[in-house]
Design a protein around this motif. Structure first.
Motif, PDB file in Angstrom:
ATOM      1  N   PRO A 196      48.542 -75.496 -59.938  1.00  0.00           N
ATOM      2  CA  PRO A 196      47.876 -75.125 -58.680  1.00  0.00           C
ATOM      3  C   PRO A 196      47.768 -76.323 -57.745  1.00  0.00           C
ATOM      4  CG  PRO A 196      46.576 -74.468 -60.602  1.00  0.00           C
ATOM      5  CD  PRO A 196      47.643 -75.386 -61.092  1.00  0.00           C
ATOM      6  N   ILE A 197      47.879 -76.056 -56.452  1.00  0.00           N
ATOM      7  CA  ILE A 197      47.623 -77.086 -55.433  1.00  0.00           C
ATOM      8  C   ILE A 197      46.383 -76.627 -54.670  1.00  0.00           C
ATOM      9  CG2 ILE A 197      48.529 -78.319 -53.417  1.00  0.00           C
ATOM     10  CD1 ILE A 197      50.445 -78.713 -55.585  1.00  0.00           C
ATOM     11  N   LEU A 198      45.318 -77.418 -54.739  1.00  0.00           N
ATOM     12  CA  LEU A 198      44.034 -76.962 -54.206  1.00  0.00           C
ATOM     13  C   LEU A 198      43.548 -77.839 -53.060  1.00  0.00           C
ATOM     14  CD1 LEU A 198      42.367 -76.448 -57.682  1.00  0.00           C
ATOM     15  CD2 LEU A 198      43.165 -74.632 -56.173  1.00  0.00           C
ATOM     16  N   ALA A 199      42.843 -77.222 -52.130  1.00  0.00           N
ATOM     17  CA  ALA A 199      42.163 -77.966 -51.068  1.00  0.00           C
ATOM     18  C   ALA A 199      41.055 -77.067 -50.536  1.00  0.00           C
ATOM     19  CB  ALA A 199      43.132 -78.345 -49.966  1.00  0.00           C
ATOM     20  N   GLU A 200      40.268 -77.619 -49.584  1.00  0.00           N
ATOM     21  CA  GLU A 200      39.137 -76.825 -49.110  1.00  0.00           C
ATOM     22  C   GLU A 200      39.550 -75.717 -48.169  1.00  0.00           C
ATOM     23  OE1 GLU A 200      35.660 -79.090 -48.079  1.00  0.00           O
ATOM     24  OE2 GLU A 200      36.065 -80.394 -49.795  1.00  0.00           O
ATOM     25  N   THR A 201      40.682 -75.905 -47.500  1.00  0.00           N
ATOM     26  CA  THR A 201      41.196 -74.819 -46.653  1.00  0.00           C
ATOM     27  C   THR A 201      42.649 -74.553 -47.023  1.00  0.00           C
ATOM     28  OG1 THR A 201      42.095 -76.259 -44.942  1.00  0.00           O
ATOM     29  CG2 THR A 201      39.778 -75.620 -44.697  1.00  0.00           C
ATOM     30  N   MET A 202      43.103 -73.374 -46.662  1.00  0.00           N
ATOM     31  CA  MET A 202      44.478 -72.972 -46.941  1.00  0.00           C
ATOM     32  C   MET A 202      45.463 -73.916 -46.242  1.00  0.00           C
ATOM     33  SD  MET A 202      45.341 -70.620 -48.821  1.00  0.00           S
ATOM     34  CE  MET A 202      45.307 -68.890 -48.988  1.00  0.00           C
ATOM     35  N   ASP A 203      45.163 -74.250 -44.982  1.00  0.00           N
ATOM     36  CA  ASP A 203      46.082 -75.111 -44.223  1.00  0.00           C
ATOM     37  C   ASP A 203      46.219 -76.480 -44.879  1.00  0.00           C
ATOM     38  OD1 ASP A 203      46.601 -73.202 -42.434  1.00  0.00           O
ATOM     39  OD2 ASP A 203      45.239 -73.939 -40.860  1.00  0.00           O
ATOM     40  N   GLU A 204      45.072 -77.000 -45.323  1.00  0.00           N
ATOM     41  CA  GLU A 204      45.098 -78.311 -45.967  1.00  0.00           C
ATOM     42  C   GLU A 204      45.937 -78.262 -47.255  1.00  0.00           C
ATOM     43  OE1 GLU A 204      41.600 -80.914 -47.457  1.00  0.00           O
ATOM     44  OE2 GLU A 204      40.839 -79.628 -45.854  1.00  0.00           O
ATOM     45  N   ALA A 205      45.781 -77.187 -48.016  1.00  0.00           N
ATOM     46  CA  ALA A 205      46.529 -77.066 -49.275  1.00  0.00           C
ATOM     47  C   ALA A 205      48.027 -76.981 -48.985  1.00  0.00           C
ATOM     48  CB  ALA A 205      46.063 -75.837 -50.049  1.00  0.00           C
ATOM     49  N   LYS A 206      48.396 -76.200 -47.960  1.00  0.00           N
ATOM     50  CA  LYS A 206      49.819 -76.051 -47.627  1.00  0.00           C
ATOM     51  C   LYS A 206      50.382 -77.369 -47.123  1.00  0.00           C
ATOM     52  CE  LYS A 206      50.379 -71.168 -47.092  1.00  0.00           C
ATOM     53  NZ  LYS A 206      49.512 -70.200 -46.424  1.00  0.00           N
ATOM     54  N   ASP A 207      49.584 -78.061 -46.334  1.00  0.00           N
ATOM     55  CA  ASP A 207      50.022 -79.348 -45.805  1.00  0.00           C
ATOM     56  C   ASP A 207      50.265 -80.331 -46.953  1.00  0.00           C
ATOM     57  OD1 ASP A 207      50.504 -81.175 -43.732  1.00  0.00           O
ATOM     58  OD2 ASP A 207      48.558 -82.094 -44.122  1.00  0.00           O
ATOM     59  N   ARG A 208      49.342 -80.340 -47.912  1.00  0.00           N
ATOM     60  CA  ARG A 208      49.479 -81.235 -49.066  1.00  0.00           C
ATOM     61  C   ARG A 208      50.754 -80.888 -49.849  1.00  0.00           C
ATOM     62  NH1 ARG A 208      44.448 -82.089 -52.979  1.00  0.00           N
ATOM     63  NH2 ARG A 208      43.698 -82.956 -51.047  1.00  0.00           N
ATOM     64  N   HIS A 209      50.973 -79.599 -50.040  1.00  0.00           N
ATOM     65  CA  HIS A 209      52.162 -79.149 -50.758  1.00  0.00           C
ATOM     66  C   HIS A 209      53.430 -79.580 -50.021  1.00  0.00           C
ATOM     67  CE1 HIS A 209      55.422 -76.170 -51.200  1.00  0.00           C
ATOM     68  NE2 HIS A 209      55.172 -76.329 -52.489  1.00  0.00           N
ATOM     69  N   ASP A 210      53.482 -79.326 -48.695  1.00  0.00           N
ATOM     70  CA  ASP A 210      54.704 -79.619 -47.941  1.00  0.00           C
ATOM     71  C   ASP A 210      55.006 -81.114 -47.947  1.00  0.00           C
ATOM     72  OD1 ASP A 210      54.958 -76.998 -47.496  1.00  0.00           O
ATOM     73  OD2 ASP A 210      54.224 -77.010 -45.422  1.00  0.00           O
ATOM     74  N   ARG A 211      53.962 -81.927 -47.798  1.00  0.00           N
ATOM     75  CA  ARG A 211      54.181 -83.372 -47.762  1.00  0.00           C
ATOM     76  C   ARG A 211      54.777 -83.857 -49.081  1.00  0.00           C
ATOM     77  NH1 ARG A 211      49.063 -86.029 -47.401  1.00  0.00           N
ATOM     78  NH2 ARG A 211      48.153 -84.029 -46.952  1.00  0.00           N
ATOM     79  N   TYR A 212      54.239 -83.367 -50.173  1.00  0.00           N
ATOM     80  CA  TYR A 212      54.658 -83.879 -51.477  1.00  0.00           C
ATOM     81  C   TYR A 212      55.988 -83.269 -51.930  1.00  0.00           C
ATOM     82  CZ  TYR A 212      54.365 -85.388 -56.313  1.00  0.00           C
ATOM     83  OH  TYR A 212      54.632 -85.973 -57.531  1.00  0.00           O
ATOM     84  N   PHE A 213      56.056 -81.948 -51.854  1.00  0.00           N
ATOM     85  CA  PHE A 213      57.178 -81.272 -52.514  1.00  0.00           C
ATOM     86  C   PHE A 213      58.470 -81.254 -51.700  1.00  0.00           C
ATOM     87  CE2 PHE A 213      53.485 -79.716 -54.791  1.00  0.00           C
ATOM     88  CZ  PHE A 213      53.891 -79.953 -56.088  1.00  0.00           C
ATOM     89  N   ASN A 214      58.402 -81.636 -50.446  1.00  0.00           N
ATOM     90  CA  ASN A 214      59.646 -81.705 -49.687  1.00  0.00           C
ATOM     91  C   ASN A 214      60.194 -83.123 -49.608  1.00  0.00           C
ATOM     92  OD1 ASN A 214      59.844 -78.996 -49.101  1.00  0.00           O
ATOM     93  ND2 ASN A 214      58.403 -79.153 -47.398  1.00  0.00           N
ATOM     94  N   SER A 215      59.526 -84.061 -50.264  1.00  0.00           N
ATOM     95  CA  SER A 215      59.977 -85.448 -50.138  1.00  0.00           C
ATOM     96  C   SER A 215      61.219 -85.682 -51.012  1.00  0.00           C
ATOM     97  CB  SER A 215      58.865 -86.402 -50.560  1.00  0.00           C
ATOM     98  OG  SER A 215      58.690 -86.327 -51.962  1.00  0.00           O
ATOM     99  N   ASP A 216      62.031 -86.644 -50.599  1.00  0.00           N
ATOM    100  CA  ASP A 216      63.233 -86.979 -51.388  1.00  0.00           C
ATOM    101  C   ASP A 216      62.838 -87.483 -52.777  1.00  0.00           C
ATOM    102  OD1 ASP A 216      64.802 -86.252 -49.323  1.00  0.00           O
ATOM    103  OD2 ASP A 216      65.194 -88.303 -48.601  1.00  0.00           O
ATOM    104  N   THR A 217      61.704 -88.195 -52.839  1.00  0.00           N
ATOM    105  CA  THR A 217      61.267 -88.707 -54.152  1.00  0.00           C
ATOM    106  C   THR A 217      60.965 -87.551 -55.094  1.00  0.00           C
ATOM    107  OG1 THR A 217      60.285 -90.575 -53.034  1.00  0.00           O
ATOM    108  CG2 THR A 217      59.586 -90.206 -55.292  1.00  0.00           C
ATOM    109  N   TYR A 218      60.290 -86.525 -54.558  1.00  0.00           N
ATOM    110  CA  TYR A 218      59.968 -85.382 -55.427  1.00  0.00           C
ATOM    111  C   TYR A 218      61.254 -84.727 -55.939  1.00  0.00           C
ATOM    112  CZ  TYR A 218      58.563 -80.920 -57.201  1.00  0.00           C
ATOM    113  OH  TYR A 218      58.417 -79.837 -58.029  1.00  0.00           O
ATOM    114  N   ILE A 219      62.223 -84.588 -55.041  1.00  0.00           N
ATOM    115  CA  ILE A 219      63.490 -83.957 -55.451  1.00  0.00           C
ATOM    116  C   ILE A 219      64.140 -84.787 -56.556  1.00  0.00           C
ATOM    117  CG2 ILE A 219      65.829 -83.365 -54.677  1.00  0.00           C
ATOM    118  CD1 ILE A 219      64.574 -82.686 -51.928  1.00  0.00           C
TER     119      ILE A 219
END
Ligand code: FMN
Length: 433
Positions: free
Chosen positions: A277-300
């Motif tokens: 799970p990726i959690l945050a206090e708001t939906m937007d914050e959680a999505k933002d956290r997910h996008d920043r991390y999971f779209n990075s070249d390092t994550y890939i």
């Protein structure tokens, strides 16, 4: 009332989330960081904490150890057994499961270690039975290559039967502790097993007293048909990497069928599905956290290196924007199949993206939204629980807090997970519902 489900945590005795804002420093080697983590999970009512392990430094990705050492990925790792002892001593309810490979341990050593750990953990110890899946692991134990899967599982079948014999080599009542007759143990009740099988020869008896659970709780993760059969015949809990609800349901139904076919009560085999799970206090914050991390070249790159390691296939060789060719492996076939989602026409880049959520939408959000979604998923799958993890098993205290003080209370408010322990051994806890 909804049917409750189980929670467990998938981790390893490896470097914490060392290079992020909430890092614990990257040196967890005295174990205290993970003891703290286990105490948080015990407050949250987890069935068990499961310590993954492998027995090599991988070079599967790009034929080099660079990515693994640079990112501290799949290693370095401490041995799970001493950490299990430490966690067992500092906790009183949660189970602790250590991974030990049938390839690496002589059976007598493993049977004795499990018995000792179950004593130290007061009946809350589990063994994650693995056969190892990498040629580099085999090369640390005198072999040039890993034996083929069929042989590994055949060896594991005999190995487990042999351990069961060792654990029964002390009959009930063998420990007397009678001061009047100065008798600690009754020698007539402790007998050699004289096991001579296809792969192993062990005399016995075990030189350790019978453990509280009689045998450790068995955890297994076989995903191939042969692996599933072994798991269904043997395990108390099966941990699974499945992508999407249909695959989860198919897996559990198949395991239950196989368990029944082997004369077991399918309710005695609990299936736990990995979720991050990726959690945050708001939906937007959680999505933002997910996008920043999971779209990075390092994550890939880390994802490709990680899947390369468990499959012994070099994923640096494939085009990220093309479909994968059909692949098979002598390593973790089940994990490869779950990752590749054969036949769905996805590019490698899409597969990497799906791995972050294990194909489940709705696991990125607020504690309440994710709790609601996990409840839905379990209802559709039929049971039995989730194995919570973080990307690459790297944890920081913020994430532990989000799960244990955010998500779990939201699950408990919905009656979906336990609020208290009612049993004392790990196997009983797993079978409580
Ligand atoms: C969730 C999960 C966790 C696993 N943990 C370990 C582990 O800690 N150590 C290990 O050597 N193998 C581990 N494995 C591999 C399995 O034990 C098994 O060897 C592997 O899935 C290959 O069997 P299969 O080809 O039947 O899928 C894990 C697999 C899964 C899906």
């Amino acid at each position: 009332m909804p049917k409750p489900f189980h929670l467990a945590w998938f981790m390893n005795f490896a470097v914490d989330d060392w290079n992020t804002t909430y890092s614990a420093g990257g040196k967890p080697w005295d174990g205290s960081f993970y003891v703290d983590m286990a105490l948080s999970m015990e407050r949250a009512g987890f069935d068990f904490i499961m310590i993954e392990d492998t027995l090599m430094m991988s070079e599967a990705y790009g034929e080099s150890s660079e990515a693994y050492l640079k990112y501290a990925l799949m290693g370095p790792k401490g041995d799970p057994a001493p950490l299990a002892a430490l966690i067992g001593q500092k906790t009183s309810k949660i189970g602790v499961v250590a991974t030990m490979s049938t390839l690496g341990y002589p059976p007598f050593m493993l049977a004795r270690l499990c018995a000792t750990l179950d004593h130290i953990c007061k009946g809350r110890f589990g063994w994650n039975i693995v056969t190892s899946g990498e040629d580099l692991a085999a090369q640390n134990f005198g072999m040039d290559h890993l034996p083929p899967r069929e042989v590994r599982y055949e060896m594991a079948d005999e190995y487990v039967q042999l351990c069961l014999k060792l654990w029964s080599s002390w009959e009930p009542g063998a420990v007397v502790r009678d001061q009047a007759t100065n008798t600690y143990a009754d020698y007539t009740k402790v007998k050699p097993i004289n096991h001579e099988g296809k792969y192993f020869k062990v005399r016995g008896p075990l030189n350790t007293t019978p453990m509280p659970q009689g045998r450790p709780a068995f955890v297994q993760a076989g995903g191939s048909p042969r692996g599933r059969q072994f798991a269904a015949e043997t395990a108390d809990s099966i941990i699974v990497a499945a992508t999407g609800i249909p695959a989860m349901k198919e897996f559990r139904d198949d395991i239950r069928r196989r368990a029944e076919g082997a004369g077991r009560n399918p309710d005695d085999v609990k299936v736990f599905f990995i979720v991050q799970p990726i959690l945050a206090e708001t939906m937007d914050e959680a999505k933002d956290r997910h996008d920043r991390y999971f779209n990075s070249d390092t994550y890939i790159e880390m994802t490709l290196a990680s899947i390369s390691s468990v499959t012994d296939i070099d994923f640096s060789k494939f085009d990220l924007d093309a479909e994968l060719p059909r692949l098979t492996t002598n390593g973790e076939q089940g994990s490869l199949d779950a990752f590749a989602q054969w036949g769905k026409g996805k590019t490698l880049r899409q597969l990497v993206k799906d791995r972050a959520t294990r194909g489940l939408d709705g696991v990125i959000g607020t504690p309440d939204s994710v709790a609601e979604r996990l409840g839905d998923v379990m209802e559709q799958v039929g049971g039995d629980g989730f194995l919570i993890s973080s990307p690459f098993q790297k944890v920081n205290r913020q994430y532990i807090n989000q799960i244990c003080e955010g998500l779990v209370p939201a699950l408990q408010r919905r009656g979906l997970t336990r609020t208290t322990y009612t049993k004392s051994t790990l196997r009983e806890t797993m079978r409580e519902f």
